[in-house]
Design a protein around this motif. Sequence first.
Motif, PDB file in Angstrom:
ATOM      1  N   LEU A 132       0.827  -1.208   0.000  1.00  0.00           N
ATOM      2  CA  LEU A 132       0.000   0.000   0.000  1.00  0.00           C
ATOM      3  C   LEU A 132       0.863   1.260   0.000  1.00  0.00           C
ATOM      4  N   GLY A 133       0.435   2.238  -0.798  1.00  0.00           N
ATOM      5  CA  GLY A 133       1.080   3.538  -0.829  1.00  0.00           C
ATOM      6  C   GLY A 133       0.068   4.636  -0.606  1.00  0.00           C
ATOM      7  N   LYS A 134       0.527   5.876  -0.620  1.00  0.00           N
ATOM      8  CA  LYS A 134      -0.366   7.007  -0.378  1.00  0.00           C
ATOM      9  C   LYS A 134      -1.232   7.339  -1.599  1.00  0.00           C
ATOM     10  N   THR A 135      -0.812   6.911  -2.775  1.00  0.00           N
ATOM     11  CA  THR A 135      -1.587   7.147  -3.986  1.00  0.00           C
ATOM     12  C   THR A 135      -1.838   5.816  -4.684  1.00  0.00           C
ATOM     13  N   LEU A 136      -2.800   5.796  -5.593  1.00  0.00           N
ATOM     14  CA  LEU A 136      -3.112   4.567  -6.320  1.00  0.00           C
ATOM     15  C   LEU A 136      -1.928   4.136  -7.178  1.00  0.00           C
ATOM     16  N   LEU A 137      -1.238   5.093  -7.801  1.00  0.00           N
ATOM     17  CA  LEU A 137      -0.100   4.748  -8.647  1.00  0.00           C
ATOM     18  C   LEU A 137       1.005   4.078  -7.842  1.00  0.00           C
ATOM     19  N   VAL A 138       1.341   4.652  -6.683  1.00  0.00           N
ATOM     20  CA  VAL A 138       2.372   4.058  -5.844  1.00  0.00           C
ATOM     21  C   VAL A 138       1.931   2.683  -5.358  1.00  0.00           C
ATOM     22  N   THR A 139       0.652   2.538  -5.026  1.00  0.00           N
ATOM     23  CA  THR A 139       0.130   1.249  -4.586  1.00  0.00           C
ATOM     24  C   THR A 139       0.251   0.207  -5.685  1.00  0.00           C
ATOM     25  N   LEU A 140      -0.085   0.571  -6.916  1.00  0.00           N
ATOM     26  CA  LEU A 140       0.034  -0.357  -8.047  1.00  0.00           C
ATOM     27  C   LEU A 140       1.488  -0.789  -8.242  1.00  0.00           C
ATOM     28  N   LEU A 141       2.411   0.154  -8.146  1.00  0.00           N
ATOM     29  CA  LEU A 141       3.827  -0.171  -8.294  1.00  0.00           C
ATOM     30  C   LEU A 141       4.297  -1.091  -7.169  1.00  0.00           C
ATOM     31  N   ARG A 142       3.870  -0.776  -5.949  1.00  0.00           N
ATOM     32  CA  ARG A 142       4.247  -1.615  -4.813  1.00  0.00           C
ATOM     33  C   ARG A 142       3.720  -3.043  -4.984  1.00  0.00           C
ATOM     34  N   CYS A 143       2.469  -3.157  -5.401  1.00  0.00           N
ATOM     35  CA  CYS A 143       1.871  -4.476  -5.590  1.00  0.00           C
ATOM     36  C   CYS A 143       2.620  -5.276  -6.648  1.00  0.00           C
ATOM     37  N   LEU A 144       2.960  -4.635  -7.763  1.00  0.00           N
ATOM     38  CA  LEU A 144       3.679  -5.314  -8.835  1.00  0.00           C
ATOM     39  C   LEU A 144       5.032  -5.816  -8.355  1.00  0.00           C
ATOM     40  N   VAL A 145       5.776  -4.953  -7.683  1.00  0.00           N
ATOM     41  CA  VAL A 145       7.099  -5.339  -7.177  1.00  0.00           C
ATOM     42  C   VAL A 145       6.974  -6.465  -6.154  1.00  0.00           C
ATOM     43  N   PHE A 146       5.974  -6.365  -5.277  1.00  0.00           N
ATOM     44  CA  PHE A 146       5.800  -7.383  -4.239  1.00  0.00           C
ATOM     45  C   PHE A 146       5.471  -8.743  -4.855  1.00  0.00           C
ATOM     46  N   VAL A 147       4.588  -8.776  -5.844  1.00  0.00           N
ATOM     47  CA  VAL A 147       4.231 -10.028  -6.518  1.00  0.00           C
ATOM     48  C   VAL A 147       5.473 -10.639  -7.177  1.00  0.00           C
ATOM     49  N   LEU A 148       6.277  -9.815  -7.841  1.00  0.00           N
ATOM     50  CA  LEU A 148       7.495 -10.313  -8.475  1.00  0.00           C
ATOM     51  C   LEU A 148       8.468 -10.856  -7.430  1.00  0.00           C
ATOM     52  N   GLU A 149       8.591 -10.160  -6.311  1.00  0.00           N
ATOM     53  CA  GLU A 149       9.517 -10.602  -5.266  1.00  0.00           C
ATOM     54  C   GLU A 149       9.079 -11.921  -4.645  1.00  0.00           C
ATOM     55  N   ILE A 150       7.805 -12.040  -4.311  1.00  0.00           N
ATOM     56  CA  ILE A 150       7.312 -13.283  -3.709  1.00  0.00           C
ATOM     57  C   ILE A 150       7.396 -14.424  -4.714  1.00  0.00           C
ATOM     58  N   SER A 151       7.161 -14.145  -5.986  1.00  0.00           N
ATOM     59  CA  SER A 151       7.320 -15.180  -7.020  1.00  0.00           C
ATOM     60  C   SER A 151       8.759 -15.667  -7.068  1.00  0.00           C
ATOM     61  N   TYR A 152       9.695 -14.739  -6.997  1.00  0.00           N
ATOM     62  CA  TYR A 152      11.114 -15.111  -7.000  1.00  0.00           C
ATOM     63  C   TYR A 152      11.453 -15.959  -5.775  1.00  0.00           C
ATOM     64  N   VAL A 153      10.968 -15.530  -4.615  1.00  0.00           N
ATOM     65  CA  VAL A 153      11.264 -16.234  -3.365  1.00  0.00           C
ATOM     66  C   VAL A 153      10.693 -17.648  -3.371  1.00  0.00           C
TER      67      VAL A 153
END
Length: 360
Positions: A82-103
Amino acid sequence: MGSSRPQPFSKEFPLVSIPKKVVVLPDAGPKNPFQYQLVAYLEGCGLDVRKAPSRRFGAVVSAVFRHRPDVLYFDWVQSFILGKTLLVTLLRCLVFVLEISYVTYIRRIPVVHTLHNVQNHAKRWLRLERTVYGWFLRRCDKIRVYSETTRRKIARFYKLDPGRILVIQDVPYHHYYPNQVSRREGRTELGIPDDAVVFLFLGLVKPYKGLEDLIAAFLRLEGEATYLVIAGASDQQSYGESLRRQVAGHPRIVYHNFFIDPGKVQYYYQAADAVVLPFKNVEHSGSVDLALSFGKPVITVNTPLLNGLLAHQRELLFNHPGELPGCLAAAPRFDLAAIGKANFRVVDGANYKNLILLFR
């Protein structure tokens, strides 16, 4: 109920057969007793525990490369998505999904998670949060919750294997906070008469915690023998100041809008007859556990978890904020000392020793 700083848990808990390195995310900082006790418990069980921050993109993968853990443990996943704006939240979600997929898919590192709340308290971007959080939960090897009701709820809602979900309570806070001062010493510290009935809220001062409802309910009480103490820092200065304006000049409301040092917490609880946590809704709250650890009755919202945990004091649970004034008015008619002792027995008998099962 006297206490001092916790000692190592190694004499109390069985050692893990094969030592493992666990990385805890996010690092809640030295002022968070919940995570402090969790780490102390795991270290006492023989685990090598490291903590890693979450306040930048790529924090998960960075922690994996730096520490090379055998297990990744997550507390509050919302700080990653979660971020303060929708754009930041979308970016955070994308990065998090990629990271957990890698892990999980490439590094094959087991993931363990404690579910504190089904949704974020600020109710930001709920649909997106639900989608990403559900995806994450389905990739966890083990999930810890605080009640059987929550276990059934998330298993059904997120289509999870119930066998991977464990109901385990926290290490009680009387292993962390000192508790040697008397009731009189507590009241002297706060400037409250010995014969007053004292209601206490202690914790982070945040909008979702219903403090406006508590202040309004207290102001409806009649008589000069009741006091309200609100203590804790606010992460939003404007909100803390708005509450200060509401209570300004009231002779029987003590408002300490700052971080309460761990050594001073005991003064507030010893001064109190009952703790009031006027949440609108909550899955689990460390503030409830803290009140129980100090042997105090708790006036709070009636949830399935708390209804079972505090069955012996159901009269002090409210279903909606409109019932809060009645709970405050009725509280002095109960044997609050006896309720407090029962509450201490509840938290002291919790199954927190099963925490090690998350890492076996």
